[in-house]
Motif scaffolding. Structure first.
Motif, PDB file in Angstrom:
ATOM      1  N   ALA A  98       0.744  -1.289   0.075  1.00 61.62           N
ATOM      2  CA  ALA A  98       0.071  -0.061   0.082  1.00 61.62           C
ATOM      3  C   ALA A  98       0.880   1.345  -0.134  1.00 61.62           C
ATOM      4  CB  ALA A  98      -0.849  -0.111   1.137  1.00 61.62           C
ATOM      5  N   ALA A  99       1.939   1.487   0.735  1.00 63.85           N
ATOM      6  CA  ALA A  99       2.934   2.335   0.660  1.00 63.85           C
ATOM      7  C   ALA A  99       3.579   2.651  -0.755  1.00 63.85           C
ATOM      8  CB  ALA A  99       4.002   2.138   1.891  1.00 63.85           C
ATOM      9  N   ASP A 100       4.065   1.394  -1.383  1.00 61.79           N
ATOM     10  CA  ASP A 100       4.755   1.457  -2.541  1.00 61.79           C
ATOM     11  C   ASP A 100       3.908   1.586  -3.736  1.00 61.79           C
ATOM     12  OD1 ASP A 100       6.973   1.175  -0.879  1.00 61.79           O
ATOM     13  OD2 ASP A 100       7.283  -0.824  -1.513  1.00 61.79           O
ATOM     14  N   HIS A 101       2.757   1.284  -3.581  1.00 57.47           N
ATOM     15  CA  HIS A 101       1.754   1.317  -4.836  1.00 57.47           C
ATOM     16  C   HIS A 101       0.614   2.095  -4.623  1.00 57.47           C
ATOM     17  CE1 HIS A 101       4.734  -1.605  -6.328  1.00 57.47           C
ATOM     18  NE2 HIS A 101       4.567  -2.231  -5.272  1.00 57.47           N
ATOM     19  N   LYS A 102      -0.163   2.221  -5.587  1.00 58.58           N
ATOM     20  CA  LYS A 102      -1.266   3.116  -5.495  1.00 58.58           C
ATOM     21  C   LYS A 102      -2.668   2.499  -6.043  1.00 58.58           C
ATOM     22  CE  LYS A 102       1.528   6.528  -4.581  1.00 58.58           C
ATOM     23  NZ  LYS A 102       1.537   7.028  -3.442  1.00 58.58           N
ATOM     24  N   TRP A 103      -3.770   2.961  -5.137  1.00 59.17           N
ATOM     25  CA  TRP A 103      -4.921   2.493  -5.789  1.00 59.17           C
ATOM     26  C   TRP A 103      -5.539   3.140  -7.040  1.00 59.17           C
ATOM     27  CZ3 TRP A 103      -6.770  -1.494  -3.295  1.00 59.17           C
ATOM     28  CH2 TRP A 103      -6.608  -1.842  -1.903  1.00 59.17           C
ATOM     29  N   GLU A 104      -6.043   2.274  -8.072  1.00 62.20           N
ATOM     30  CA  GLU A 104      -6.560   2.808  -9.282  1.00 62.20           C
ATOM     31  C   GLU A 104      -7.894   2.161  -9.714  1.00 62.20           C
ATOM     32  OE1 GLU A 104      -5.191   2.292 -13.533  1.00 62.20           O
ATOM     33  OE2 GLU A 104      -3.794   3.208 -12.489  1.00 62.20           O
ATOM     34  N   PHE A 105      -8.760   3.075  -9.745  1.00 60.77           N
ATOM     35  CA  PHE A 105     -10.119   2.808 -10.164  1.00 60.77           C
ATOM     36  C   PHE A 105     -10.452   1.801 -11.175  1.00 60.77           C
ATOM     37  CE2 PHE A 105      -9.756   5.277 -13.986  1.00 60.77           C
ATOM     38  CZ  PHE A 105     -10.917   5.450 -14.918  1.00 60.77           C
ATOM     39  N   ARG A 120      -6.693   6.756  -7.539  1.00 62.67           N
ATOM     40  CA  ARG A 120      -6.439   7.363  -8.978  1.00 62.67           C
ATOM     41  C   ARG A 120      -7.870   7.239  -9.788  1.00 62.67           C
ATOM     42  NH1 ARG A 120      -2.345   9.777 -11.584  1.00 62.67           N
ATOM     43  NH2 ARG A 120      -2.216   9.569 -13.910  1.00 62.67           N
ATOM     44  N   ILE A 121      -8.415   8.304 -10.535  1.00 67.54           N
ATOM     45  CA  ILE A 121      -9.595   8.295 -11.321  1.00 67.54           C
ATOM     46  C   ILE A 121      -8.973   8.870 -12.698  1.00 67.54           C
ATOM     47  CG2 ILE A 121     -10.730   9.809 -10.180  1.00 67.54           C
ATOM     48  CD1 ILE A 121     -13.423   8.645 -11.186  1.00 67.54           C
TER      49      ILE A 121
END
Length: 454
Positions: free
Chosen positions: A139-146, A239-240
Motif C-alpha cells: 500500500a505504501a509502494d503502490h497506488k489504488w486505481e479505479f 486514482r481516477i
C-alpha cells in the motif's frame, strides 16, 4: 438401543412397496414444510422490508421496456421530454432506474457514491491480510486505481439496490429513522455440495429462476468519525483517470468472493466518496462566475451528468453491424443519467443550455443545465449490460468510424452529452433542484461544441 427397540424393528416386515409408501408419506409431510419454511437464512434485504422500500422501477414498469421501438424515440409531435432517469450508486455496476431524482451540484442524488479500485503493483497482493506487513508495504509502494467494465466486464453482473426509509412502514413499527442503505449483490456458487445446497436453497426461497447470491449491506450516508474508527476504514488516495482524489477505503466490507467473481488478481477495495473532497470540473464546464458556483463531480468520469437522446441512438444503431452476440443497442450500454425521447437525431449536439420544464412530470419547478460537451466514448459500450459479456468489436468500431464528429477529439467516437447543473442564484448555497420523467426540454441556447481533453 434397547432389546425392546431391536425387537420392534425386527418385527417390521417392510417389502419394497412398503418402503416406497413410507418414503412417499415422509415426503408428503416434509415438502409443504420446506416450501413454507425453507431451510435458508434471511437475506439482508428481508430485514429492510419492515422499514424501508426499494427505490426504482424495473420489469414491466420500466420506462425503457420499449426503448427499441420507433415510437419510443419520436414520442409524438411535441417537444423532447425526459423518458427515463438512471443512477449508478456504485461506479460501473448496474444502475437503478428512477422516475424522479434530486439534482445536486455533483449530479443526480446517489449517483457514483462508491467505486471499486485495485492496488496496482507488479505482483498480485490480493490474498494478503489487511494487517499483514506485506500488504502495508504494498500500500505504501503502490497506488489504488479505479476499475470499471473496461477492464472487468463482469461488473455489469453486480446488482445495486437502493433502500430508502418508508414513513408508513416506520409508523407501523413505531420507529423513526432517516438512514438509507445500499445492497450490493452478485451471483456466487461455492464448489461441491455446498454449491448444490445454495442453488437448491435459493430456488426454494425465491423461485426456480433464482441463483444464489452474496449480499453486502452498506449505509448510504457518509460515516461519522467514530464509525470510521470503529469499522477500521481509512482515508486513502485513489486514482481516477488522471486525477487523484482522497476518499474513504471501506474494503473491510468486501467479501473475497467478489474479487474472485470479477476476476481481479490484485487487492480489491471499495471507496466511498468524501462529500468534502469533490473533484472540481473545468475544461468544457461553465466557469464559477457563469455557474454561480465551482462545478464539481464525484466518481463520474468527468462531468456531473450524462444525457442520451434515443433518436440519436436509433440513428447510430442503423449503422452498426449486428450479429448473434449483439442484436440491438441497449441505451444502458452508454451509462446515461437522463434519457430523452422526441428530439431529432443528434439535435442535442447543438444545445449549449437547456431547461427542463414540468410538462407531465407532476413537478412545479424547472431545472437548468449547461450542456458542456459531447461524450467521447471508450470501449465500455462493447459490454452488454444485461449479461456482462464484451463484444469483440462493436459498437466501439462503428463509433470511431461513424461518430468521430468533434474536432477536439478527431479520432474518437462521440455519442451523448455531458451536463453541468445550473441553479437559481436566489437559493444561495442551497443548490438543488428536481428532475422527473415527463419533463419537457426547452433549449435556451445553441452553439458549437469542441471537446477539451483532460
Amino acid at each position: 438401543m434397547s432389546a425392546m427397540d431391536l425387537s420392534a424393528l425386527s418385527g417390521l416386515q417392510l417389502d419394497a412397496s412398503g418402503l416406497f409408501l413410507l418414503a412417499v408419506t415422509i415426503c408428503a409431510f416434509l415438502i409443504p414444510v420446506v416450501v413454507i419454511l425453507p431451510p435458508v437464512g434471511l437475506q439482508k434485504s428481508d430485514a429492510l422490508l419492515q422499514t424501508h422500500t426499494k427505490a426504482g422501477v424495473d420489469g414491466a414498469r420500466s420506462n425503457l421496456r420499449d426503448q427499441h421501438s420507433a415510437a419510443a424515440a419520436v414520442d409524438g409531435d411535441g417537444p423532447a421530454r425526459v423518458r427515463s432517469l438512471v443512477v449508478y450508486p456504485v461506479k460501473s455496476c448496474r444502475g437503478v432506474e428512477l422516475t424522479r431524482s434530486r439534482v445536486l451540484p455533483s449530479g443526480l442524488q446517489y449517483d457514483r457514491l462508491f467505486m471499486f479500485a485495485q492496488l496496482r503493483s507488479p505482483f498480485p497482493v490480493a490474498a494478503a491480510d489487511d494487517d499483514d506487513e506485506a500488504t502495508k508495504k504494498a500500500a505504501a509502494d503502490h497506488k489504488w486505481e479505479f476499475v470499471t467494465q473496461r477492464q472487468f466486464a463482469r461488473l455489469a453482473g453486480v446488482t445495486v439496490d437502493l433502500w430508502l426509509p418508508d414513513e408508513m412502514k416506520l409508523r407501523k413499527q413505531s420507529m423513526r429513522t432517516t438512514e438509507a442503505f445500499l445492497i450490493i449483490r452478485f451471483p456466487w456458487r461455492e464448489p461441491g455440495w455446498r454449491g448444490l445446497f445454495s442453488v437448491a436453497a435459493a430456488k426454494l426461497a425465491r423461485g426456480r429462476k433464482t441463483v444464489p447470491e452474496v449480499e453486502v449491506l452498506l449505509p448510504l450516508d457518509f460515516p461519522s468519525a467514530d464509525e470510521i474508527k470503529e469499522k477500521g476504514y481509512a482515508f486513502e488516495d485513489v486514482r481516477i483517470w488522471k486525477e487523484t482524489v482522497r476518499a474513504l477505503n471501506m474494503s473491510r466490507e468486501l467479501p473475497d468472493e467478489l474479487r474472485r467473481f470479477l476476476g481481479v488478481s490484485n487487492k480489491l477495495a471499495l471507496f466511498r466518496l468524501d462529500p468534502d473532497q469533490m473533484r472540481e470540473v473545468y475544461r468544457c464546464a461553465p466557469s464559477e462566475e457563469e455557474a454561480g458556483y465551482q462545478p464539481v463531480t464525484g466518481f463520474q468520469d468527468a462531468y456531473p451528468l450524462h444525457l442520451m437522446n434515443l433518436s440519436s441512438l436509433h440513428k447510430f444503431s442503423e449503422e452498426v453491424p449486428k450479429d448473434e452476440n449483439m442484436k440491438q443497442l441497449d441505451v444502458l450500454r452508454f451509462r446515461p443519467n437522463i434519457i430523452l425521447s422526441g428530439a431529432p437525431p443528434y439535435d442535442e449536439e447543438t444545445w449549449k443550455q437547456i431547461e427542463l420544464r414540468p410538462g407531465s412530470s407532476g413537478l412545479y419547478n424547472s431545472a437548468g443545465f449547461h450542456v458542456s460537451c459531447r461524450t467521447v466514448r471508450c470501449k465500455m459500450p462493447n459490454v452488454d449490460p444485461a449479461t456482462g459479456t464484451r463484444h469483440a468489436s462493436e459498437p466501439g468500431r462503428s463509433l470511431r468510424a461513424r461518430r468521430a464528429v468533434d474536432r477536439g477529439a478527431p479520432l474518437l467516437g462521440c455519442l451523448g452529452m455531458q451536463l453541468t447543473p445550473l441553479f437559481d442564484t436566489s437559493l444561495g448555497d442551497d443548490r438543488q433542484s428536481w428532475v422527473a420523467v415527463g419533463m419537457t426540454v426547452d433549449v435556451g441556447r445553441r452553439g458549437e461544441h469542441v471537446y477539451v481533453k483532460q
